[in-house]
Structure formats: structure tokens, C-alpha cells
Design a protein around this motif. Sequence first.
Motif, PDB file in Angstrom:
ATOM      1  N   LEU A  36      96.786   9.308 -11.432  1.00  0.00           N
ATOM      2  CA  LEU A  36      95.466   9.031 -11.990  1.00  0.00           C
ATOM      3  C   LEU A  36      95.309   7.522 -12.113  1.00  0.00           C
ATOM      4  N   ILE A  37      94.271   6.998 -11.482  1.00  0.00           N
ATOM      5  CA  ILE A  37      93.986   5.561 -11.508  1.00  0.00           C
ATOM      6  C   ILE A  37      92.694   5.345 -12.278  1.00  0.00           C
ATOM      7  N   GLY A  48     100.998   9.331 -14.409  1.00  0.00           N
ATOM      8  CA  GLY A  48     101.605  10.426 -13.669  1.00  0.00           C
ATOM      9  C   GLY A  48     102.247  11.388 -14.635  1.00  0.00           C
ATOM     10  N   THR A  49     102.274  12.672 -14.283  1.00  0.00           N
ATOM     11  CA  THR A  49     102.902  13.664 -15.148  1.00  0.00           C
ATOM     12  C   THR A  49     103.352  14.860 -14.328  1.00  0.00           C
ATOM     13  N   THR A  70      91.928  10.255  -8.836  1.00  0.00           N
ATOM     14  CA  THR A  70      93.344  10.551  -8.588  1.00  0.00           C
ATOM     15  C   THR A  70      93.586  10.503  -7.086  1.00  0.00           C
ATOM     16  N   LEU A  71      94.699   9.883  -6.709  1.00  0.00           N
ATOM     17  CA  LEU A  71      95.064   9.734  -5.302  1.00  0.00           C
ATOM     18  C   LEU A  71      96.478  10.265  -5.091  1.00  0.00           C
ATOM     19  N   ALA A 113      88.900  14.416  -7.775  1.00  0.00           N
ATOM     20  CA  ALA A 113      88.272  14.017  -9.040  1.00  0.00           C
ATOM     21  C   ALA A 113      89.256  14.226 -10.187  1.00  0.00           C
ATOM     22  N   ASN A 114      89.097  13.438 -11.226  1.00  0.00           N
ATOM     23  CA  ASN A 114      90.069  13.500 -12.323  1.00  0.00           C
ATOM     24  C   ASN A 114      89.763  14.588 -13.343  1.00  0.00           C
TER      25      ASN A 114
END
Length: 376
Positions: A36-37, A48-49, A70-71, A113-114
Motif C-alpha cells: 500500500l502506497i 505491507g502485511t 496498492t501495487l 484499489a486500496n
Amino acid sequence: MPLQCTVAKNAFLDGLNSLQNITNKKGTMAILSNVLIEAQGNGLVLTGTDLEVGLRLFVPADIASSGNITLPSKKIFEIVRESGSESVTIEETENSWVVITAGHSTYNLAGMANDEYPEFPEYEDDNFVSFESHIFLDLIDKVIFSIASEQENIYSLTSVLFEKEKKEDGNYLRMISSDGHRLSIMEKDVAGEIDNLRLNPVTLIPKKGIQEWKKFCESRDSVEISFEEKQMVVRDNQAVMVIRLKQGEFPQYRAIVNAVQLENCARINRIPFLESLKRINLFTEDIFHTIQLKIDNDKMTLTSQNADLGNAKDVQPIEYTGTPLTLGFNCRYFLETLQVMECETVEAYINSNNSPCLIQSDVDKGFISIIMPMQL
């Protein structure tokens, strides 16, 4: 608004590298393999998780337009790593796609998408205690090798037991690990005030959490830690890691230690012993690595046998005045124990032919290793 930013390659690469072990775990949720950016203020927040360990860190950047996306963690890491440019520009387009520009190279990368990305765990801001990082690095190095694998039936053995203790001569932190065949204990006297560490009656940190905690400490001089009922938090001013604690009981390790009488002692030069074990291990069977140790007077004879290849024998001088002993052990357990020690001479205490072996030294203060014997 769509995200748009420019970030220095090396800083971005370091941040992404810290997340790789967490995000590259195969799981049931595809989005967990993404980072997640979040572009905000004067930099990027990377998260990150894997739902067991979560890491959030800050990377300075020039933000032209704030936003979240998110990438794929592995792919963006590879792109930045191979980039020949000193900076990387990310610009979000339609449907969660991004255009990444690095020098003469341009990449179109599909993101997500986040909305579905798990919330980063909340934690209390009180009760953090600061410690020098080398304390935890030393504790972890001395016990990580004997944590049970994930296939272990006893669930709690896939974790490290973490304890604190106030003694007359100081405050101590302690880690204990066991895979059912061996036991490793390491404790250190610490300068920090340990009263604020609110440990559970049994505080179990999973192996993945221990591995990431070690990695977190390796690049920092000091860290703050805090414990809550279901999680522990490690942080500094640039990053925060939350590790979910495991529930369960841990073997009564003190009873195992107390069962070994510190009387029948063999003093062995560590490096020659280590080199001898490596030679003998060449002829052990692959599964159990069984070797035989014969201890008599001032001599230790190591032998191994392989049904397909042959056998090996090695003799080492030792200091020993007890009764003759003949024992079977897993060679790998001795190798891994001796490799984390720093002393010239180890003290090996063995009560009888069927007894466990307790290893310690005057130099490796706070460290005890117990290795269970095998039937020959």
C-alpha cells in the motif's frame, strides 16, 4: 485525486526491500502480495502485511498529488532495483494503473484499489521502552535456529517465549526456543526500565515475527518496543512494525535445565569441535544426521555411518575426568549451537549415556543450549 510523486531510488528501494518477506508470502488474499502506497505531505507511507506481521514505514518524496494505491510488491521492487535512474516517478492513471518513469524507461503496471487492503492495526502509544538494537539481535541470534518448523504438532513451539525478570544484579530480558529435541535460552542484562513492558503470563512471538524483528533491528541503533495482550509493537521515528502474538502454553523449560547436573563436564575447544562435526556430518543419513560420541579420559571420538556411502571417524582431545560415555546425537544440532557461540572453549555437561547435553561457556554469558540424545 490520482497519486503522483517522485522519490529517490535508493530510499524507495530500501523501503520496498524491508517489505519483501512480509508481502511475498502466498496467502488467500491476493491484495496481501501488494504494498500500500500512500502519498501525503512530504513523502510516501509504505505498508505491507501478511495479517501476522504488519510493517509501515516512511520514505521522503516530492508529492505532486496525494493519493493511495496498492501495487504488486515484488514487481515494483524489481523495477526500482533495476532502474538506472537516481529517481523514480509514479503517476496513477485510470482503473488503478500507474505509469512508472525511471530514466529512459517507462513501465505501465496494474495496481489494485486500496479499498480491500487490511487496516493497519491500532496500538496504544503508552508503555514503549527504548533499547539498543544489539540487545535484541544477540537474543534472537542465540535462539532463532531452534524454533520448530511450521509442521510441528505442538503449536507453541513454532514461537519464541519472551520473558523479563528483575534480579538483584539487574533487569533481564530472556528468549527461549525449542523444537522438542533441543532447547536454547538466551538472557541479557539491560539498562532499560522493564517495568513498563506488559508481558502476558506466556508471551509467544511467532517465528515470522522474530525474523522480521531481527531485520528491523539490523538497520537501526535503537528501537522502542511495547506489548499488548494480542500484539507487540516495534518502532522508531521512521517505521512501525506490529506482530501478532500467539496464544498457548510453552514447555516448562526450567525443569529441563534443572534436570542436568552441572558436575560431569567435558571441556572442548569450540572451533576444532565445529570443524570435526562438519567432517563427520558428511557421512550422516540425511534425515536424522545421527552421530556417535564416545567420551573417555581426555579423548572424544566422533563416528558416523551412511548405509550407501560408508563411514567416518574423527578424534578430538578434550578435558574430561568423568566416567566413559557413549551417546548418539543429531550432528546438526551441535553445529548450529556452536556456530552462534563466540568462546574458545565450551563446557558440555552430560550425566549419563541417555542424558541430554547442556552446553554453555564463560564467554557466552546468558546462553544455554540443551540437546536431547538419540537412540543409536
